[in-house]
Design a protein around this motif. Structure first.
Motif, PDB file in Angstrom:
ATOM      1  N   SER A  98      -7.255   2.666   2.080  1.00 32.94           N
ATOM      2  CA  SER A  98      -6.591   2.653   3.384  1.00 32.94           C
ATOM      3  C   SER A  98      -6.196   1.232   3.766  1.00 32.94           C
ATOM      4  CB  SER A  98      -7.505   3.267   4.450  1.00 32.94           C
ATOM      5  OG  SER A  98      -8.669   2.482   4.635  1.00 32.94           O
ATOM      6  N   TRP A  99      -7.050   0.268   3.445  1.00 36.16           N
ATOM      7  CA  TRP A  99      -6.775  -1.125   3.818  1.00 36.16           C
ATOM      8  C   TRP A  99      -5.569  -1.681   3.068  1.00 36.16           C
ATOM      9  CZ3 TRP A  99      -8.070  -4.030   7.746  1.00 36.16           C
ATOM     10  CH2 TRP A  99      -7.837  -5.408   7.680  1.00 36.16           C
ATOM     11  N   PHE A 100      -5.465  -1.356   1.782  1.00 37.56           N
ATOM     12  CA  PHE A 100      -4.407  -1.944   0.957  1.00 37.56           C
ATOM     13  C   PHE A 100      -3.118  -1.118   0.928  1.00 37.56           C
ATOM     14  CE2 PHE A 100      -8.195  -3.964  -0.968  1.00 37.56           C
ATOM     15  CZ  PHE A 100      -7.809  -5.293  -0.828  1.00 37.56           C
ATOM     16  N   LEU A 110     -11.948   3.801   2.176  1.00 37.55           N
ATOM     17  CA  LEU A 110     -11.803   2.558   2.944  1.00 37.55           C
ATOM     18  C   LEU A 110     -10.924   1.513   2.250  1.00 37.55           C
ATOM     19  CD1 LEU A 110     -15.409   2.144   4.419  1.00 37.55           C
ATOM     20  CD2 LEU A 110     -13.357   2.994   5.565  1.00 37.55           C
ATOM     21  N   PRO A 111     -11.189   1.140   0.972  1.00 30.90           N
ATOM     22  CA  PRO A 111     -10.331   0.117   0.363  1.00 30.90           C
ATOM     23  C   PRO A 111      -8.886   0.575   0.183  1.00 30.90           C
ATOM     24  CG  PRO A 111     -11.846   1.049  -1.261  1.00 30.90           C
ATOM     25  CD  PRO A 111     -12.289   1.524   0.077  1.00 30.90           C
ATOM     26  N   ILE A 113     -11.178  -1.026  13.342  1.00 29.85           N
ATOM     27  CA  ILE A 113      -9.781  -0.877  12.912  1.00 29.85           C
ATOM     28  C   ILE A 113      -8.878  -0.691  14.130  1.00 29.85           C
ATOM     29  CG2 ILE A 113      -8.171   0.663  11.710  1.00 29.85           C
ATOM     30  CD1 ILE A 113     -10.333   1.104   9.596  1.00 29.85           C
ATOM     31  N   GLY A 142      -4.820  -3.758  11.775  1.00 29.38           N
ATOM     32  CA  GLY A 142      -4.497  -4.987  11.044  1.00 29.38           C
ATOM     33  C   GLY A 142      -3.255  -5.680  11.556  1.00 29.38           C
ATOM     34  N   LEU A 156      -2.860   2.827   9.420  1.00 31.72           N
ATOM     35  CA  LEU A 156      -4.245   2.372   9.347  1.00 31.72           C
ATOM     36  C   LEU A 156      -4.952   2.593  10.684  1.00 31.72           C
ATOM     37  CD1 LEU A 156      -6.470   1.114   7.671  1.00 31.72           C
ATOM     38  CD2 LEU A 156      -5.649  -1.156   8.348  1.00 31.72           C
TER      39      LEU A 156
END
Length: 359
Positions: free
Chosen positions: A43-45, A40-41, A320, A326, A52
């Motif tokens: 993929s976010w960054f 998860l982290p 998501i 995002g 995403l």
């Protein structure tokens, strides 16, 4: 292995579908959910909104054991864009779990028949699946690669081995076992070396690794060369952590591809492979193995863990998707640029969009 357990319990009238799915949940879900949570982290960054959003869809599909269907619709397994999907490898886990939803129920329904008719029924399903796979490998290669109807025959090879060993002992002749086990080992190695992304698969070509594996199970008995080889402690150790290694290799490679736009060196890929095994050992030691202990974790705990995990990751995936990966958090001008790329699956287009974002 799983078929042998089911047959044994059916014979003794001890088979329980709840017990069966509890065992599957203990075996599969803790390590899977741990890997997904760790993703998860990253993929976010690391992922652009385009990828995403794809990842969010993957979370939903993996949680519901339908990722093979998702990836069938998105792209082929060997297409360039596939190496950028952190959860691509879960297509095979989805097929396995779909199969084990259907298979024990099928055996329960036909168990009142004689063994002859059970095997005839399974043989007809096997032949139908195999013929469909051979035809589909040339006509609908993506669907054939990803979907259960054209993969089921491979799992049924193991079922036939289980039935054989349930009623028969291993062949007594050491010489015969030596020959069959070496032959099985050789054709597996042949497939590893000579099969590539241009090999029509599955179908006749898939007979080599599946038949080779069946021969190892049947003939790699004590005193054979292959048994001695596969009994070496390092190889046994790899076997113990193999499920966790399977879970970790793809996300580590995929996130690295996203971080390094340029081609990664062979040496660096070897390092990532080593990292996959390191994470596999950690996952097996502290997640996978402990949660299989029924004395420490009850059935109630495991079933609740499974339910809450499915709800959690599905919810994250839905969220998501709702924010377009995002995209809604970006400045309006960047949103306009990316909305031109959010739907196409073309690898070059998506990578170009990522470069735009970084610039």
């Amino acid at each position: 292995l799983i078929t042998s357990i089911i047959i044994s319990e059916l014979y003794s009238n001890k088979f329980s579908i709840v017990n069966f799915y509890e065992r599957r949940a203990r075996r599969i879900l803790p390590a899977l959910f741990f890997m997904m949570f760790c993703c998860l982290p990253f993929s976010w960054f690391l992922l652009s909104p385009i990828y995403l959003k794809d990842f969010g869809q993957s979370l939903i599909a993996v949680s519901t054991f339908s990722s093979n269907i998702l990836f069938w619709h998105e792209s082929g397994y060997f297409e360039t864009a596939s190496e950028l999907k952190p959860l691509l490898h879960t297509w095979s886990l989805a097929i396995e779990e779909q199969y084990y939803i259907i298979f024990p129920i099928f055996l329960m329904l036909v168990w009142h028949l004689s063994i002859k008719w059970i095997l005839i029924s399974l043989s007809l399903i096997f032949l139908s699946s195999f013929i469909l796979a051979e035809w589909g490998a040339y006509n609908y290669p993506n669907a054939t690669f990803f979907l259960l109807p054209t993969r089921g025959w491979e799992l049924l090879v193991g079922v036939f081995v289980a039935f054989y060993l349930n009623y028969n002992d291993h062949v007594k002749s050491l010489l015969f076992n030596q020959f069959l086990s070496i032959f099985g080992f050789v054709i597996i190695i042949f497939a590893i070396i000579f099969f590539d992304n241009s090999t029509p698969f599955p179908g006749i070509n898939a007979l080599l690794p599946t038949l080779g594996t069946a021969l190892l199970i049947l003939s790699a008995v004590p005193k054979t060369i292959i048994h001695k080889l596969l009994s070496l402690q390092p190889i046994v150790g790899v076997g113990l952590i193999s499920y966790s290694a399977y879970l970790w290799h793809q996300p580590i490679l995929a996130f690295s591809h996203h971080y390094y736009f340029e081609e990664m060196s062979d040496l660096f890929i070897l390092f990532l492979s080593f990292l996959s095994f390191l994470m596999a050992w950690f996952s097996w030691s502290f997640i996978e193995n402990p949660l299989r202990n029924k004395n420490k974790f009850s059935r109630s705990f495991i079933l609740k863990f499974a339910l809450y995990g499915i709800i959690f990751f599905s919810s994250i995936g839905v969220w998501i998707n709702s924010i377009d990966g995002g995209l809604k958090f970006l400045p309006e001008q960047q949103q306009k640029v990316f909305r031109r790329f959010i739907n196409p699956s073309d690898y070059v287009v998506k990578r170009h969009a990522e470069i735009l974002l970084k610039d």
